[in-house]
Design a protein around this motif. Structure first.
Motif, PDB file in Angstrom:
ATOM      1  N   GLU A 114       9.314  19.411  19.408  1.00  0.00           N
ATOM      2  CA  GLU A 114       8.987  19.745  20.807  1.00  0.00           C
ATOM      3  C   GLU A 114       9.497  18.650  21.738  1.00  0.00           C
ATOM      4  OE1 GLU A 114       5.123  22.508  21.073  1.00  0.00           O
ATOM      5  OE2 GLU A 114       4.634  20.448  20.519  1.00  0.00           O
ATOM      6  N   THR A 115       9.398  18.932  23.044  1.00  0.00           N
ATOM      7  CA  THR A 115       9.849  17.946  24.027  1.00  0.00           C
ATOM      8  C   THR A 115       8.672  17.454  24.862  1.00  0.00           C
ATOM      9  OG1 THR A 115      10.382  19.800  25.473  1.00  0.00           O
ATOM     10  CG2 THR A 115      12.214  18.772  24.303  1.00  0.00           C
ATOM     11  N   LEU A 116       8.715  16.170  25.179  1.00  0.00           N
ATOM     12  CA  LEU A 116       7.658  15.527  25.963  1.00  0.00           C
ATOM     13  C   LEU A 116       8.261  14.836  27.171  1.00  0.00           C
ATOM     14  CD1 LEU A 116       4.694  14.292  26.253  1.00  0.00           C
ATOM     15  CD2 LEU A 116       5.580  12.355  24.927  1.00  0.00           C
ATOM     16  N   LEU A 117       7.694  15.119  28.330  1.00  0.00           N
ATOM     17  CA  LEU A 117       8.092  14.399  29.546  1.00  0.00           C
ATOM     18  C   LEU A 117       7.080  13.295  29.785  1.00  0.00           C
ATOM     19  CD1 LEU A 117       9.847  14.311  32.205  1.00  0.00           C
ATOM     20  CD2 LEU A 117       8.005  15.652  33.234  1.00  0.00           C
ATOM     21  N   ILE A 118       7.566  12.075  29.982  1.00  0.00           N
ATOM     22  CA  ILE A 118       6.686  10.936  30.237  1.00  0.00           C
ATOM     23  C   ILE A 118       6.921  10.493  31.678  1.00  0.00           C
ATOM     24  CG2 ILE A 118       6.130   8.561  29.574  1.00  0.00           C
ATOM     25  CD1 ILE A 118       7.343   9.307  26.764  1.00  0.00           C
ATOM     26  N   GLN A 119       5.899  10.626  32.501  1.00  0.00           N
ATOM     27  CA  GLN A 119       6.019  10.230  33.912  1.00  0.00           C
ATOM     28  C   GLN A 119       5.519   8.800  34.046  1.00  0.00           C
ATOM     29  OE1 GLN A 119       3.607  13.841  35.091  1.00  0.00           O
ATOM     30  NE2 GLN A 119       5.052  13.755  36.808  1.00  0.00           N
TER      31      GLN A 119
ATOM     32  N   ILE B 228      11.665  12.533  27.394  1.00  0.00           N
ATOM     33  CA  ILE B 228      12.360  12.311  28.666  1.00  0.00           C
ATOM     34  C   ILE B 228      11.431  11.436  29.504  1.00  0.00           C
ATOM     35  CG2 ILE B 228      13.292  13.383  30.766  1.00  0.00           C
ATOM     36  CD1 ILE B 228      13.333  16.058  29.138  1.00  0.00           C
ATOM     37  N   VAL B 229      11.947  10.322  30.020  1.00  0.00           N
ATOM     38  CA  VAL B 229      11.108   9.421  30.810  1.00  0.00           C
ATOM     39  C   VAL B 229      11.600   9.399  32.251  1.00  0.00           C
ATOM     40  CG1 VAL B 229      10.279   7.046  31.077  1.00  0.00           C
ATOM     41  CG2 VAL B 229      10.628   7.984  28.777  1.00  0.00           C
ATOM     42  N   ILE B 230      10.665   9.592  33.192  1.00  0.00           N
ATOM     43  CA  ILE B 230      10.994   9.505  34.618  1.00  0.00           C
ATOM     44  C   ILE B 230      10.393   8.226  35.197  1.00  0.00           C
ATOM     45  CG2 ILE B 230      10.638  10.518  36.917  1.00  0.00           C
ATOM     46  CD1 ILE B 230      10.585  13.196  35.841  1.00  0.00           C
ATOM     47  N   ASP B 231      11.173   7.486  35.950  1.00  0.00           N
ATOM     48  CA  ASP B 231      10.663   6.310  36.661  1.00  0.00           C
ATOM     49  C   ASP B 231      11.667   5.995  37.769  1.00  0.00           C
ATOM     50  OD1 ASP B 231       8.415   3.998  35.766  1.00  0.00           O
ATOM     51  OD2 ASP B 231       9.967   3.260  37.115  1.00  0.00           O
ATOM     52  N   SER B 232      11.266   5.094  38.671  1.00  0.00           N
ATOM     53  CA  SER B 232      12.182   4.767  39.760  1.00  0.00           C
ATOM     54  C   SER B 232      12.893   3.434  39.552  1.00  0.00           C
ATOM     55  CB  SER B 232      11.410   4.725  41.086  1.00  0.00           C
ATOM     56  OG  SER B 232      10.357   3.805  40.970  1.00  0.00           O
ATOM     57  N   VAL B 233      12.421   2.643  38.569  1.00  0.00           N
ATOM     58  CA  VAL B 233      12.976   1.296  38.394  1.00  0.00           C
ATOM     59  C   VAL B 233      13.953   1.266  37.218  1.00  0.00           C
ATOM     60  CG1 VAL B 233      12.391  -1.140  38.018  1.00  0.00           C
ATOM     61  CG2 VAL B 233      10.812   0.347  39.283  1.00  0.00           C
ATOM     62  N   ALA B 234      15.195   0.866  37.513  1.00  0.00           N
ATOM     63  CA  ALA B 234      16.258   0.899  36.497  1.00  0.00           C
ATOM     64  C   ALA B 234      15.913   0.073  35.255  1.00  0.00           C
ATOM     65  CB  ALA B 234      17.569   0.405  37.108  1.00  0.00           C
TER      66      ALA B 234
ATOM     67  N   THR C  72       1.584   7.227  35.682  1.00  0.00           N
ATOM     68  CA  THR C  72       2.115   6.530  36.856  1.00  0.00           C
ATOM     69  C   THR C  72       1.016   5.897  37.696  1.00  0.00           C
ATOM     70  OG1 THR C  72       1.874   8.480  38.250  1.00  0.00           O
ATOM     71  CG2 THR C  72       3.964   8.239  37.094  1.00  0.00           C
ATOM     72  N   GLY C  73      -0.161   6.514  37.710  1.00  0.00           N
ATOM     73  CA  GLY C  73      -1.223   6.069  38.618  1.00  0.00           C
ATOM     74  C   GLY C  73      -0.990   6.568  40.034  1.00  0.00           C
TER      75      GLY C  73
END
Ligand SMILES: [Zn+2]
Ligand SMILES: [Zn+2]
Length: 349
Positions: free
Chosen positions: A165-170, A191-197, A243-244
């Motif tokens: 399965e696939t997991l999105l990590i915010q 898949i990880v989403i964040d704003s900091v490179a 993320t909080g």
């Protein structure tokens, strides 16, 4: 402040603190904005620790996994009590025990005086689950198991993940990174989403299969498309919010595939508010849950995971500072101002 060491009551343990991390919630309590109603003044703080058993109370011969214990052994303990008698405990949902925090934030003037780990010693109360630390796991890694690591491990398993399965990590803070490693070992694609490179780079080193930068995809629509493209147009089967940031919850609902499962962990204060489109839950028949603590057995599982994979993932590359007890306030500021991810208090530093 000095106190005579308490004699442990039956079922309790007196430990000597070897190392204690400053957690974000310690900083919140210290500033007086506790998420669990613990006052900042005159209360013992500190809960992410590893300690060495000094005195075992009557009847304590083994840890909660059944491993025999003796003075000199290193242990970690869950930071809360599992009363065994409240409605949650009776359902086996020890993570929601109504009496979890009866000892947390207790005054250092009150017996047993050592109810926080920012001290030379710590008192493990009866009904407080504790586990022996594997011999090959160093103090600094063991100390962190008791809070964020166990919580994310439990949160992830609440999603009932199945390999493939696939997991999105915010969020690619420490919890998001741990989630990537644990999920990867279960054969889950992440898949990880964040704003900091830099955080996204770290996520890759923790095994993330894909990263989506909020800098490259600044709008929700763009990110939705990016995530759909990575998941064959369906969206991920599961998502974890660490993320909080309350607005991330709405975003998570957008990303998820039909019948997706979602666990909210990072947004944990009653004050956090955001707009929400419940229609996404309805139309896609999403399952949404929250995780605030963890089942105590996850502390045991976390120690085993950290021991097994300590060299595979860069757990020890988080920016950190090691300080003595007298520099506790300095450590609190460093964590509060995000100058370091970990500040470690070593009483014998
Ligand atoms: Zn903590
Ligand atoms: Zn209970």
């Amino acid at each position: 402040m000095e106190h005579t060491l308490p004699d442990p009551e039956p079922g309790a343990i007196l430990v000597r603190v070897l190392s204690s991390n400053i957690c974000g919630s310690d900083v919140k309590n210290w500033k007086g904005g506790s998420s669990v109603g613990v006052g900042a003044s005159k209360s013992c703080q500190g809960h992410e620790f590893v300690g060495c058993i000094e005195v075992l109370g009557e009847g304590v011969t083994a840890d909660y996994a059944g491993q025999p214990v003796k003075p000199g052994d290193r242990i970690v303990a869950a930071y809360y009590i599992t009363c065994g008698e409240c409605p949650a405990c009776k359902k086996g949902r020890y993570d929601q025990c109504e009496n979890a925090y009866i000892h947390l934030g207790q005054s250092p003037e009150q017996f047993p005086f050592f109810s926080g780990t920012f001290a030379t010693h710590y008192y493990v109360f009866p009904k407080q689950h504790f586990y022996k630390v594997p011999d090959t796991l160093p103090d600094d890694l063991a100390a962190g198991a008791n809070c964020r690591f166990s919580q994310i491990y439990y949160g992830l398993e609440r999603l009932r993940p199945v390999a493939g399965e696939t997991l999105l990590i915010q969020g690619a803070g420490s919890m998001g990174l741990y989630a990537a490693a644990i999920a990867g070992e279960k054969g889950i694609s992440t898949i990880v989403i964040d704003s900091v490179a830099e955080r996204l780079e770290m996520a890759k080193r923790f095994g993330a299969d894909h990263v989506v930068s909020m800098a490259d995809f600044p709008t929700l629509e763009e990110r939705e498309k990016a995530v759909k493209d990575l998941t064959g147009g369906r969206g991920p089967d599961m998502a974890i919010e660490v993320t909080g940031v309350a607005a991330a919850v709405e975003e998570g609902l957008h990303h998820l595939a039909p019948m997706g499962r979602y666990v909210i962990i990072g947004t944990n204060t009653f004050a956090a508010q955001a707009t929400l489109s419940p229609g996404y839950i309805t139309r896609k028949s999403l399952e949404v849950t929250g995780v605030a603590r963890y089942l105590p057995e996850y502390l045991y599982k976390s120690l085993q995971f950290l021991d097994q994979f300590q060299h595979k993932y860069p757990f020890r590359e988080f920016s950190s500072a090691t300080l003595g007890l007298d520099a506790l306030e300095e450590g609190m500021s460093m964590v509060g101002e995000k100058k370091v991810i970990h500040a470690v208090i070593v009483p014998e530093f």
